[in-house]
Design a protein around this motif. Structure first.
Motif, PDB file in Angstrom:
ATOM      1  N   TRP A 132      33.000  70.906  58.095  1.00 44.25           N
ATOM      2  CA  TRP A 132      32.189  72.020  57.640  1.00 44.25           C
ATOM      3  C   TRP A 132      31.272  71.613  56.492  1.00 44.25           C
ATOM      4  CZ3 TRP A 132      30.475  76.689  58.823  1.00 44.25           C
ATOM      5  CH2 TRP A 132      29.878  77.436  57.809  1.00 44.25           C
ATOM      6  N   LEU A 154      36.571  81.873  54.812  1.00 45.50           N
ATOM      7  CA  LEU A 154      35.309  82.509  55.174  1.00 45.50           C
ATOM      8  C   LEU A 154      34.471  82.799  53.945  1.00 45.50           C
ATOM      9  CD1 LEU A 154      36.572  84.935  57.942  1.00 45.50           C
ATOM     10  CD2 LEU A 154      35.129  82.949  58.270  1.00 45.50           C
ATOM     11  N   ILE A 202      27.138  71.707  56.378  1.00 45.48           N
ATOM     12  CA  ILE A 202      26.367  72.409  55.351  1.00 45.48           C
ATOM     13  C   ILE A 202      25.387  71.447  54.689  1.00 45.48           C
ATOM     14  CG2 ILE A 202      26.531  73.394  53.036  1.00 45.48           C
ATOM     15  CD1 ILE A 202      27.211  75.509  54.890  1.00 45.48           C
ATOM     16  N   ASN A 246      27.976  78.111  61.791  1.00 42.80           N
ATOM     17  CA  ASN A 246      28.719  79.323  62.120  1.00 42.80           C
ATOM     18  C   ASN A 246      30.070  79.326  61.408  1.00 42.80           C
ATOM     19  OD1 ASN A 246      30.285  81.311  63.259  1.00 42.80           O
ATOM     20  ND2 ASN A 246      29.624  80.917  65.358  1.00 42.80           N
ATOM     21  N   LYS A 247      30.169  80.195  60.439  1.00 40.47           N
ATOM     22  CA  LYS A 247      31.384  80.157  59.624  1.00 40.47           C
ATOM     23  C   LYS A 247      32.636  80.599  60.375  1.00 40.47           C
ATOM     24  CE  LYS A 247      30.705  84.727  57.470  1.00 40.47           C
ATOM     25  NZ  LYS A 247      29.289  85.057  57.724  1.00 40.47           N
ATOM     26  N   ILE A 259      26.829  79.058  52.341  1.00 39.29           N
ATOM     27  CA  ILE A 259      25.666  79.482  53.122  1.00 39.29           C
ATOM     28  C   ILE A 259      24.693  80.238  52.224  1.00 39.29           C
ATOM     29  CG2 ILE A 259      24.894  81.042  54.956  1.00 39.29           C
ATOM     30  CD1 ILE A 259      27.484  80.352  56.456  1.00 39.29           C
ATOM     31  N   ARG A 307      32.970  79.564  52.682  1.00 34.07           N
ATOM     32  CA  ARG A 307      31.879  79.137  53.548  1.00 34.07           C
ATOM     33  C   ARG A 307      30.647  80.020  53.351  1.00 34.07           C
ATOM     34  NH1 ARG A 307      34.758  77.855  59.403  1.00 34.07           N
ATOM     35  NH2 ARG A 307      35.993  76.051  58.707  1.00 34.07           N
ATOM     36  N   GLN A 308      30.876  81.305  53.247  1.00 35.49           N
ATOM     37  CA  GLN A 308      29.749  82.221  53.079  1.00 35.49           C
ATOM     38  C   GLN A 308      29.019  81.924  51.787  1.00 35.49           C
ATOM     39  OE1 GLN A 308      28.596  84.626  55.340  1.00 35.49           O
ATOM     40  NE2 GLN A 308      26.902  84.494  53.897  1.00 35.49           N
ATOM     41  N   GLU A 345      37.904  81.431  63.149  1.00 34.36           N
ATOM     42  CA  GLU A 345      38.384  81.314  61.775  1.00 34.36           C
ATOM     43  C   GLU A 345      38.510  82.709  61.180  1.00 34.36           C
ATOM     44  OE1 GLU A 345      39.164  78.365  59.699  1.00 34.36           O
ATOM     45  OE2 GLU A 345      40.127  80.194  58.991  1.00 34.36           O
TER      46      GLU A 345
END
Lengths: 292, 222
Positions: free
Chosen positions: A187, A139, A191, A177-178, A146, A142-143, A133
């Protein structure tokens, strides 16, 4: 660039750039951001410092002159605090991407060597770079998710309690794992599950907490009733939740608390006791503890 | 430790209670009201020229401490948003008090210098800082020694970093400064000296040649 230049020349005459009122095109719109009709006689050129006393709309966005990206559209978040945070997220993601790429390359290289000798293949941890990705927006999102999970007391306690080399897959939560390709739903689900698992390391609830009534309970009881609970008629979430409790059996007092806390780490431990009833109650009053 | 702490962060000008607040913020940021701390620092920077020149450092330390203690940046966010507020009102501030305006520019440049994001300057501040410097380079500002002095001081401190972030605006700024130097009527001799020096400074790659150093600074005692 010329657009911004002409803006700056305007600075001398008015502080239009810096007006706090509606955006620069708002005089073209009949209604403000909150739906109320704009006064007809509102003269946009008058929207200068004199406007400061007027109440701002909830989502009024001052015209942004702080575009770091040269010719792109105006950024959606026009306050410096958010911009810098976004900037930081972006640079974090980019740096992570470089590191990850390097790691993949190293893995691939050593894998090739292993393959030739043992004939085994393991692609679980090292996706081919082309299947990685790379969309920055994805990203970053997603981060951020996280980060929310990592900014909890539970995560802090978890990483202190279980060093990486002692982590068992399936038993210990693992940060998604992003960089792997997943659908949005997949995803988000990963999470969610990860965060639920992390709750097992929530600090015990405070005494006299206004969230739930607290009952003293011996943690050993929980361990014993675990098998009983999983076959109870409570919903699947409950048994899943209790199953997770079993994992950190080495230090019982660190495991499942009555009311999972999504609080930020504040550097001090909250002492308290376990409340099984509250755990089971959560399932029924689902929204309750999430919004506490 | 007490005195050196005061010295380093230049917080002697605050009252005792505030000094205590700041000292706690430096060690345990999550235990204090960081919005208040940010306001206290910004307010003082606008009043105290000495403080405005070094307040970036105390900000940096608090940001680091907060990031380390609980991975948050409440202070930074409050600081930046307050800075943004003041930025929007800068023209009015300038009209009311040149001192305050000059202090503001000094402070925001100091913050730009100290507060980095992943070792890079904060992108969000680049244009605002340029906007301030451009303002200082306007004809009416060049008439005031305080403003010229502020302008060249900032260029000395952060010019090279600023240029790296955006060369084009630096070029434009220096067109303005050359024009000011050459064409501005009523420019004081000190202002002209300062401008000439900064023109040479940039031309030398943000370093003053030895001969220029000698010319401009050999007779300066401190």
């Amino acid at each position: 660039m010329s657009f911004r230049n002409s803006l700056r020349h305007q600075e001398q005459r008015t502080s239009d750039d810096s007006r706090k009122g509606p955006s620069r095109w708002s005089h073209c719109r009949k209604r403000g951001a909150d739906g109320s009709l704009r006064p007809h006689d509102a003269d946009p050129s008058v929207l200068d410092d004199g406007d400061r006393d007027q109440p701002r709309h909830a989502d009024s966005r001052p015209a942004s002159f702080t575009t770091p990206e040269s010719d792109g559209p105006l950024p959606r978040c026009a306050d410096w605090g958010s911009e810098v945070e976004k900037d930081e997220l972006r640079t974090d993601v980019r740096r992570d991407m470089q590191r990850y790429r390097r790691r993949i390359l190293v893995n691939d290289f050593s894998e090739r060597e292993r393959k030739t000798s043992s004939g085994s293949s393991d692609s679980r941890d090292s996706p081919i770079p082309t299947e990685m990705e790379t969309d920055e927006a994805v990203l970053m999102r997603r981060q951020k998710q996280i980060n929310y999970g990592k900014n909890t007391i539970a995560y802090d306690r978890y990483i202190r309690e279980v060093p990486k080399h002692l982590r068992q897959p399936g038993v210990h939560p693992r940060t998604p794992n992003k960089f792997k390709k997943y659908s949005r739903r997949s995803w988000d689900q990963q999470i969610k599950l990860w965060r639920v698992k992390l709750h097992a390391w929530d600090p015990p609830a405070q005494e006299g907490s206004d969230l739930q009534a607290i009952e003293e309970i011996d943690l050993d009881d929980i361990m014993e009733t675990e098998s009983g609970a999983s076959s109870s008629t409570e919903s699947g979430t409950s048994s899943h939740y209790l199953k997770v409790v079993k994992a950190p059996s080495s230090t019982p007092e660190d495991s499942c608390s009555g009311t999972p806390n999504k609080v930020m780490r504040i550097g001090s431990e909250i002492e308290g006791s376990f409340d099984l009833e509250a755990c089971l109650n959560e399932v029924k009053e689902n929204g309750n503890w999430l919004t506490s | 430790m007490e005195n050196s702490g005061k010295e380093e962060y230049k917080i002697q000008s605050f009252d005792i209670e505030t000094q205590q607040l700041l000292k706690t913020a430096l060690k345990e940021p999550s235990t204090v009201d960081l919005e208040k701390v940010a306001n206290v620092i910004v307010d003082q920077s606008l009043k105290d020229q000495v403080f405005s020149k070094e307040a970036g450092r105390i900000c940096y330390t608090i940001v680091q401490a907060e990031a380390k203690q609980n991975n948050a940046n409440v202070f930074r966010r409050n600081l930046l948003n307050r800075l943004q507020q003041e930025f929007k009102n800068r023209e009015e501030t300038r009209g009311r008090s040149l001192q305050e305006w000059v202090c503001y520019v000094t402070f925001i440049c100091n913050v730009f210098d100290y507060l980095k994001v992943n070792n890079m300057p904060m992108m969000a501040l680049v244009h605002p800082v340029y906007d301030c410097l451009f303002r200082l380079g306007q004809p009416d500002s060049l008439q005031n020694e305080e403003e010229v002095d502020c302008l060249v001081l900032q260029l000395h401190r952060i010019g090279d970093q600023l240029e790296k972030m955006n060369v084009q605006r630096m070029d434009e700024l220096f067109f303005l400064l050359r024009d000011g130097f050459l064409l501005q009527e009523g420019l004081g001799s000190l202002a002209r000296l300062l401008l000439l020096e900064v023109l040479e400074f940039r031309a030398g790659g943000w370093r003053l040649s030895d001969t220029a150093q000698k010319y401009y600074y050999s007779e300066v005692s401190d």
